[in-house]
Design a protein around this motif. Structure first.
Motif, PDB file in Angstrom:
ATOM      1  N   UNK A 284      50.905  57.747  50.231  1.00 31.48           N
ATOM      2  CA  UNK A 284      50.783  58.979  51.014  1.00 31.48           C
ATOM      3  C   UNK A 284      49.361  59.314  51.431  1.00 31.48           C
ATOM      4  N   UNK A 285      48.398  58.553  50.922  1.00 31.24           N
ATOM      5  CA  UNK A 285      47.005  58.785  51.277  1.00 31.24           C
ATOM      6  C   UNK A 285      46.290  59.822  50.432  1.00 31.24           C
ATOM      7  N   UNK A 286      46.953  60.293  49.371  1.00 28.20           N
ATOM      8  CA  UNK A 286      46.343  61.298  48.505  1.00 28.20           C
ATOM      9  C   UNK A 286      45.432  60.703  47.434  1.00 28.20           C
ATOM     10  N   UNK A 287      45.613  59.422  47.137  1.00 30.73           N
ATOM     11  CA  UNK A 287      44.784  58.707  46.162  1.00 30.73           C
ATOM     12  C   UNK A 287      44.367  57.388  46.765  1.00 30.73           C
ATOM     13  N   UNK A 288      43.206  56.918  46.350  1.00 32.57           N
ATOM     14  CA  UNK A 288      42.793  55.613  46.846  1.00 32.57           C
ATOM     15  C   UNK A 288      43.241  54.536  45.875  1.00 32.57           C
TER      16      UNK A 288
ATOM     17  N   UNK B 204      58.562  49.235  41.877  1.00 29.39           N
ATOM     18  CA  UNK B 204      57.254  48.637  42.144  1.00 29.39           C
ATOM     19  C   UNK B 204      56.253  49.066  41.075  1.00 29.39           C
ATOM     20  N   UNK B 205      56.237  50.355  40.774  1.00 32.29           N
ATOM     21  CA  UNK B 205      55.321  50.891  39.762  1.00 32.29           C
ATOM     22  C   UNK B 205      55.570  50.258  38.397  1.00 32.29           C
ATOM     23  N   UNK B 206      56.815  50.104  38.033  1.00 32.32           N
ATOM     24  CA  UNK B 206      57.168  49.481  36.753  1.00 32.32           C
ATOM     25  C   UNK B 206      56.669  48.041  36.701  1.00 32.32           C
ATOM     26  N   UNK B 207      56.852  47.316  37.814  1.00 31.67           N
ATOM     27  CA  UNK B 207      56.422  45.914  37.872  1.00 31.67           C
ATOM     28  C   UNK B 207      54.922  45.756  37.632  1.00 31.67           C
ATOM     29  N   UNK B 208      54.132  46.703  38.151  1.00 30.19           N
ATOM     30  CA  UNK B 208      52.674  46.585  37.985  1.00 30.19           C
ATOM     31  C   UNK B 208      52.132  47.498  36.891  1.00 30.19           C
ATOM     32  N   UNK B 209      53.047  48.140  36.163  1.00 29.55           N
ATOM     33  CA  UNK B 209      52.692  48.931  34.980  1.00 29.55           C
ATOM     34  C   UNK B 209      51.810  50.144  35.293  1.00 29.55           C
ATOM     35  N   UNK B 210      52.212  50.889  36.326  1.00 24.82           N
ATOM     36  CA  UNK B 210      51.560  52.168  36.634  1.00 24.82           C
ATOM     37  C   UNK B 210      52.653  53.202  36.867  1.00 24.82           C
ATOM     38  N   UNK B 211      52.265  54.457  37.012  1.00 21.72           N
ATOM     39  CA  UNK B 211      53.264  55.502  37.247  1.00 21.72           C
ATOM     40  C   UNK B 211      53.739  55.470  38.695  1.00 21.72           C
ATOM     41  N   UNK B 212      54.986  55.881  38.881  1.00 22.20           N
ATOM     42  CA  UNK B 212      55.517  55.935  40.243  1.00 22.20           C
ATOM     43  C   UNK B 212      54.794  56.982  41.078  1.00 22.20           C
TER      44      UNK B 212
ATOM     45  N   UNK C 109      44.328  48.473  40.109  1.00 26.71           N
ATOM     46  CA  UNK C 109      45.691  48.444  40.648  1.00 26.71           C
ATOM     47  C   UNK C 109      45.811  47.325  41.687  1.00 26.71           C
ATOM     48  N   UNK C 110      44.785  47.161  42.500  1.00 27.44           N
ATOM     49  CA  UNK C 110      44.774  46.094  43.510  1.00 27.44           C
ATOM     50  C   UNK C 110      44.947  44.721  42.845  1.00 27.44           C
ATOM     51  N   UNK C 111      44.191  44.491  41.771  1.00 26.92           N
ATOM     52  CA  UNK C 111      44.287  43.215  41.040  1.00 26.92           C
ATOM     53  C   UNK C 111      45.673  43.031  40.444  1.00 26.92           C
ATOM     54  N   UNK C 112      46.232  44.099  39.902  1.00 26.14           N
ATOM     55  CA  UNK C 112      47.563  44.015  39.297  1.00 26.14           C
ATOM     56  C   UNK C 112      48.607  43.642  40.348  1.00 26.14           C
ATOM     57  N   UNK C 113      48.495  44.209  41.546  1.00 26.50           N
ATOM     58  CA  UNK C 113      49.423  43.887  42.632  1.00 26.50           C
ATOM     59  C   UNK C 113      49.262  42.430  43.032  1.00 26.50           C
ATOM     60  N   UNK C 114      48.018  41.997  43.192  1.00 28.15           N
ATOM     61  CA  UNK C 114      47.759  40.617  43.617  1.00 28.15           C
ATOM     62  C   UNK C 114      48.303  39.612  42.610  1.00 28.15           C
ATOM     63  N   UNK C 115      48.083  39.852  41.336  1.00 31.53           N
ATOM     64  CA  UNK C 115      48.560  38.930  40.296  1.00 31.53           C
ATOM     65  C   UNK C 115      50.088  38.952  40.225  1.00 31.53           C
ATOM     66  N   UNK C 116      50.666  40.133  40.198  1.00 37.98           N
ATOM     67  CA  UNK C 116      52.115  40.267  40.065  1.00 37.98           C
ATOM     68  C   UNK C 116      52.867  39.622  41.219  1.00 37.98           C
TER      69      UNK C 116
ATOM     70  N   UNK D   8      42.788  45.893  50.579  1.00 41.90           N
ATOM     71  CA  UNK D   8      44.165  46.339  50.661  1.00 41.90           C
ATOM     72  C   UNK D   8      44.147  47.853  50.849  1.00 41.90           C
ATOM     73  N   UNK D   9      44.948  48.319  51.793  1.00 41.56           N
ATOM     74  CA  UNK D   9      45.053  49.757  52.017  1.00 41.56           C
ATOM     75  C   UNK D   9      46.474  50.217  51.695  1.00 41.56           C
ATOM     76  N   UNK D  10      46.730  51.504  51.872  1.00 41.33           N
ATOM     77  CA  UNK D  10      48.044  52.059  51.530  1.00 41.33           C
ATOM     78  C   UNK D  10      49.152  51.453  52.386  1.00 41.33           C
ATOM     79  N   UNK D  11      48.848  51.160  53.617  1.00 40.41           N
ATOM     80  CA  UNK D  11      49.831  50.562  54.520  1.00 40.41           C
ATOM     81  C   UNK D  11      50.241  49.162  54.043  1.00 40.41           C
ATOM     82  N   UNK D  12      49.259  48.396  53.591  1.00 48.73           N
ATOM     83  CA  UNK D  12      49.534  47.052  53.074  1.00 48.73           C
ATOM     84  C   UNK D  12      50.331  47.135  51.778  1.00 48.73           C
ATOM     85  N   UNK D  13      49.958  48.061  50.919  1.00 47.58           N
ATOM     86  CA  UNK D  13      50.699  48.254  49.669  1.00 47.58           C
ATOM     87  C   UNK D  13      52.154  48.572  49.973  1.00 47.58           C
TER      88      UNK D  13
END
Length: 72
Positions: free
Chosen positions: A36-40, A20-28, A45-52, A1-6
């Motif tokens: 934005x491509x500043x963080x990978x 979205x951030x709240x749903x997966x329990x991370x910061x916005x 986080x990938x697993x949290x998105x997939x499960x959620x 999964x890349x930033x575009x897919x996210x």
């Protein structure tokens, strides 16, 4: 999964970055930086998105193919 897919997953779910951030329990800001491509995207986080969002590897491939089709 890349930033575009996210971003595609988030926007197709009609969620703001904050929602979205709240749903997966991370910061916005983390989601904003990933999109934005500043963080990978970390494995955690990938697993949290997939499960959620009930995603499988096959669904991620289909999403990526759809994104590529839309771009071309």
């Amino acid at each position: 999964m890349d930033s575009e897919t996210l971003r595609f997953i988030r926007t197709s779910s009609n969620l703001s970055v904050r929602e979205f951030a709240t749903k997966i329990n991370v910061s916005h800001s983390l989601i904003s930086r990933i999109e934005g491509g500043d963080r990978r995207l970390t494995d955690r986080v990938r697993r949290m998105i997939m499960v959620t969002f009930g995603l499988t590897e096959e669904k991620l491939v289909a999403i990526k193919l759809l994104i590529n089709e839309i771009k071309n």
